[in-house]
Design an enzyme around this catalytic site. Structure first.
Site, PDB file in Angstrom:
ATOM      1  N   ARG A 187       0.793  -1.231   0.000  1.00 45.35           N
ATOM      2  CA  ARG A 187       0.000   0.000   0.000  1.00 45.35           C
ATOM      3  C   ARG A 187       0.829   1.287   0.000  1.00 45.35           C
ATOM      4  O   ARG A 187       0.287   2.382  -0.031  1.00 45.35           O
ATOM      5  CB  ARG A 187      -0.973  -0.020   1.196  1.00 45.35           C
ATOM      6  CG  ARG A 187      -2.114  -0.997   0.970  1.00 45.35           C
ATOM      7  CD  ARG A 187      -3.067  -0.984   2.139  1.00 45.35           C
ATOM      8  NE  ARG A 187      -2.500  -1.620   3.322  1.00 45.35           N
ATOM      9  CZ  ARG A 187      -2.876  -1.335   4.558  1.00 45.35           C
ATOM     10  NH1 ARG A 187      -3.782  -0.409   4.787  1.00 45.35           N
ATOM     11  NH2 ARG A 187      -2.332  -1.973   5.572  1.00 45.35           N
TER      12      ARG A 187
ATOM     13  N   TYR B  73       8.924  -3.843  15.254  1.00 45.25           N
ATOM     14  CA  TYR B  73       8.562  -3.826  13.832  1.00 45.25           C
ATOM     15  C   TYR B  73       9.290  -2.687  13.142  1.00 45.25           C
ATOM     16  O   TYR B  73       9.318  -1.563  13.642  1.00 45.25           O
ATOM     17  CB  TYR B  73       7.050  -3.603  13.666  1.00 45.25           C
ATOM     18  CG  TYR B  73       6.173  -4.780  14.023  1.00 45.25           C
ATOM     19  CD1 TYR B  73       6.714  -5.986  14.439  1.00 45.25           C
ATOM     20  CD2 TYR B  73       4.791  -4.688  13.926  1.00 45.25           C
ATOM     21  CE1 TYR B  73       5.901  -7.067  14.759  1.00 45.25           C
ATOM     22  CE2 TYR B  73       3.969  -5.763  14.242  1.00 45.25           C
ATOM     23  CZ  TYR B  73       4.530  -6.949  14.668  1.00 45.25           C
ATOM     24  OH  TYR B  73       3.720  -7.993  14.980  1.00 45.25           O
TER      25      TYR B  73
HETATM   26  C1  UD1 Z   1       0.441  -7.340  13.514  1.00 43.62           C
HETATM   27  C2  UD1 Z   1      -0.072  -8.222  14.663  1.00 43.62           C
HETATM   28  C3  UD1 Z   1      -1.277  -7.566  15.293  1.00 43.62           C
HETATM   29  C4  UD1 Z   1      -0.921  -6.180  15.771  1.00 43.62           C
HETATM   30  C5  UD1 Z   1      -0.338  -5.343  14.628  1.00 43.62           C
HETATM   31  C6  UD1 Z   1       0.201  -4.044  15.157  1.00 43.62           C
HETATM   32  C7  UD1 Z   1       0.419 -10.512  13.980  1.00 43.62           C
HETATM   33  C8  UD1 Z   1      -0.145 -11.778  13.455  1.00 43.62           C
HETATM   34  N1  UD1 Z   1      -0.436  -9.505  14.143  1.00 43.62           N
HETATM   35  O1  UD1 Z   1      -0.549  -7.319  12.512  1.00 43.62           O
HETATM   36  O2  UD1 Z   1      -1.737  -8.323  16.384  1.00 43.62           O
HETATM   37  O3  UD1 Z   1      -2.086  -5.530  16.289  1.00 43.62           O
HETATM   38  O4  UD1 Z   1       0.749  -6.045  14.006  1.00 43.62           O
HETATM   39  O5  UD1 Z   1       0.638  -3.218  14.119  1.00 43.62           O
HETATM   40  O6  UD1 Z   1       1.588 -10.442  14.264  1.00 43.62           O
HETATM   41  N2  UD1 Z   1       6.450  -9.170   8.589  1.00 43.62           N
HETATM   42  C9  UD1 Z   1       7.483  -9.996   8.226  1.00 43.62           C
HETATM   43  N3  UD1 Z   1       7.207 -11.164   7.625  1.00 43.62           N
HETATM   44  C10 UD1 Z   1       5.953 -11.590   7.363  1.00 43.62           C
HETATM   45  C11 UD1 Z   1       4.894 -10.747   7.742  1.00 43.62           C
HETATM   46  C12 UD1 Z   1       5.164  -9.543   8.363  1.00 43.62           C
HETATM   47  O7  UD1 Z   1       8.650  -9.652   8.438  1.00 43.62           O
HETATM   48  O8  UD1 Z   1       5.799 -12.675   6.814  1.00 43.62           O
HETATM   49  C13 UD1 Z   1       6.748  -7.898   9.252  1.00 43.62           C
HETATM   50  C14 UD1 Z   1       6.267  -6.700   8.463  1.00 43.62           C
HETATM   51  O9  UD1 Z   1       7.301  -6.208   7.623  1.00 43.62           O
HETATM   52  C15 UD1 Z   1       5.935  -5.711   9.557  1.00 43.62           C
HETATM   53  C16 UD1 Z   1       5.543  -6.573  10.741  1.00 43.62           C
HETATM   54  O10 UD1 Z   1       6.062  -7.842  10.481  1.00 43.62           O
HETATM   55  O11 UD1 Z   1       7.051  -4.950   9.930  1.00 43.62           O
HETATM   56  C17 UD1 Z   1       4.041  -6.637  10.954  1.00 43.62           C
HETATM   57  O12 UD1 Z   1       3.429  -7.251   9.856  1.00 43.62           O
HETATM   58  P1  UD1 Z   1       1.997  -6.837   9.357  1.00 43.62           P
HETATM   59  O13 UD1 Z   1       1.630  -7.715   8.233  1.00 43.62           O
HETATM   60  O14 UD1 Z   1       1.927  -5.375   9.148  1.00 43.62           O
HETATM   61  O15 UD1 Z   1       1.115  -7.270  10.635  1.00 43.62           O
HETATM   62  P2  UD1 Z   1      -0.332  -6.757  11.008  1.00 43.62           P
HETATM   63  O16 UD1 Z   1      -1.316  -7.449  10.163  1.00 43.62           O
HETATM   64  O17 UD1 Z   1      -0.349  -5.292  11.005  1.00 43.62           O
END
Ligand code: UD1
Ligand code: CA
Length: 450
Positions: free
Chosen positions: A15, A101
């Site tokens: 996004r 994060y």
């Molecule tokens: C996540 C949390 C959620 C929380 C929210 C806060 C989980 C399952 N959920 O959701 O409870 O309220 O953050 O912002 O953790 N990332 C990776 N590899 C992946 C997926 C994600 O490195 O395979 C990293 C992303 O780059 C990012 C972070 O993890 O920095 C969070 O991922 P994102 O997909 O944004 O999680 P949310 O759905 O926002």
């Protein structure tokens, strides 16, 4: 207890509409992830980052800028638990693991410290946002300990009403994290391996998980340019507040950008549209006029920097006056009471006490003594096309306007350079050097022209 910080940064950031990895989006002039690493770096030397999407770009950036950060590649973007698992061989049983994060850049050292000082088995940072939509809801038991986090997609109507949500930040023992990760599966609405499931698994094993609520503004995530912009605004306000707390007068707190650190003495003031980068040190009674850019600058007391000045890697003594429209480049040193006026550029140049270059000059690789005057249009010709050369000018010397000083060159003390000269030979103390065509007047010439 040893602390190991793991920063998740493998996500794609669809996004953002960008070719860069999401965490490389700039906040206050630096990639978002740099802010997170810098904050983490104040707490521990052991930092792992998880990269995946555009991993080469990120890897190159991290290895060039952070020597002590290890990177681990998440082979498949299958969820936040998968991300942490990518670093599992670097996770020790007996260490505390802090999960951050890469796209939540404003988290403060203060809040992390508070969480680290908590003496429960594990801690999660939570917030109570205006709108909890999209976040994992925090389920608690009667003692107020967290037992589970339910993602938006998996929550029922009742759970969706919970307004305390997970920020993504947690602290947990390595051993507990590793054993819980083993049990995480992807039987959920998103088909992902959720790191949040670790909370349920650990809680069932009797781990006591505390929650600490932090301000929403500190844990906002940037998923879109508009969210990033909001974070930029919050960052600006936070930094301006710092300046005000130090006693600096700001003409408008919303029109100053601090992209580094500033320390200041008493009675300093900063006008609008000023950008401060790197490390800025201001003495007492320093004023910075509107539309100035300063990066890595040390300024002593009673100095006025006037409008539209651009100053980088420079040291300015007491009672100096700079600008308007001055450009002080790297390696400039102004000693006390020096004056640099409009359209003067300096580079690797020292201007001695009380000396002046008031208008339109270029001084590069030069050293000017005390109480000397550099006239308008003076140029140090420091570059011969291959090498740079030095110009040395003594004390109480007067360089007339439009002089070209061809370096290497030594001009002595108390000497004079006639206006319009091209000086190629050294000038001794107390001498006058003139090197220009002689004027000849032809009487009546104009009348007889036709
Ligand atoms: C996540 C949390 C959620 C929380 C929210 C806060 C989980 C399952 N959920 O959701 O409870 O309220 O953050 O912002 O953790 N990332 C990776 N590899 C992946 C997926 C994600 O490195 O395979 C990293 C992303 O780059 C990012 C972070 O993890 O920095 C969070 O991922 P994102 O997909 O944004 O999680 P949310 O759905 O926002
Ligand atoms: Ca997110």
């Amino acid at each position: 207890m040893n602390l190991h910080t793991i920063i998740l940064a493998a996500g794609k950031g669809t996004r953002m509409h960008t070719n860069l990895p999401k965490v490389m989006q700039p906040l206050a002039g630096r990639p978002m992830i740099d802010h997170v690493i810098t904050t983490a770096g104040t707490l521990t030397n052991k930092i792992s980052t998880i990269i995946g999407y555009k991993k080469d770009v990120l890897n190159e950036h991290l290895s060039a800028n952070f020597r002590n950060v290890e990177t681990f590649v998440q082979p498949e973007l299958n969820g936040t638990a998968g991300a942490v698992k990518a670093a599992q061989k670097n996770i020790m049983d007996d260490e505390d693991v802090l999960i951050l994060y890469g796209d939540v850049p404003l988290i403060s050292r203060g809040s992390l410290k508070k969480a680290l000082n908590d003496n429960h088995d594990a801690v999660i940072l939570t917030m109570i946002p205006k709108d909890p939509f999209g976040y994992g809801r925090v389920i608690k038991n009667d003692s107020g300990l967290a037992t589970e986090i339910i993602e938006e997609k998996d929550a029922n109507a009742e759970q969706k009403k919970i307004n305390e949500v997970f920020t993504g930040i947690m602290i947990i023992k390595g051993e507990m994290l590793l054993s819980s990760l083993e049990e995480v599966n992807n039987n959920n609405a998103a088909g992902e391996y959720y790191l949040t499931d670790v909370i349920k698994i650990a809680s069932k094993k009797g781990v006591k998980i505390n929650t600490i609520v932090v301000e929403e503004t500190e844990v906002l995530g940037a998923n879109t340019k508009s969210e990033l912009h909001e974070i930029e605004n919050i960052f600006r306000e936070m930094k301006s507040k710092d300046l005000l707390e130090q006693g600096i007068t700001l003409s408008d707190a919303l029109r100053v950008d601090v992209r580094g650190s500033v320390s200041a003495g008493k009675d300093c003031s900063i006008d609008v549209n000023v950008i401060l980068e790197g490390e800025i040190t201001l003495g007492t009674n320093v004023s910075i006029g509107p539309n100035c850019y300063l990066k890595d600058v040390v300024i002593s007391d009673n100095v006025s920097i006037e409008a539209f000045s651009h100053i980088v890697s420079t040291q300015i003594g007491a009672d100096c006056n700079v600008g308007p429209y001055a450009r002080l480049r790297e390696g400039t040193v102004l000693e006390d009471q020096a004056k640099i006026g409009n359209f003067v550029e300096t580079k690797k140049t020292k201007i001695g006490k009380g000396s002046k270059a008031n208008h339109l000059a270029y001084l590069g690789d030069a050293e000017v003594g005390e109480d000397s005057n550099i006239g308008a249009g003076t140029i140090t010709c420091n570059y011969d096309g291959t090498n740079k050369h030095q110009t040395k000018i003594g004390n109480k010397t007067f360089v007339g306007t439009n002089s070209s000083l061809v370096a290497p060159l030594n001009i002595g003390n108390n000497s004079y350079i006639g206006a319009g000269s091209v000086i190629t030979k050294d000038v001794e103390d107390d001498a006058l050097a003139v090197a220009r065509g002689k004027q000849s007047n032809k009487p009546g010439w104009a009348k007889n022209k036709k």
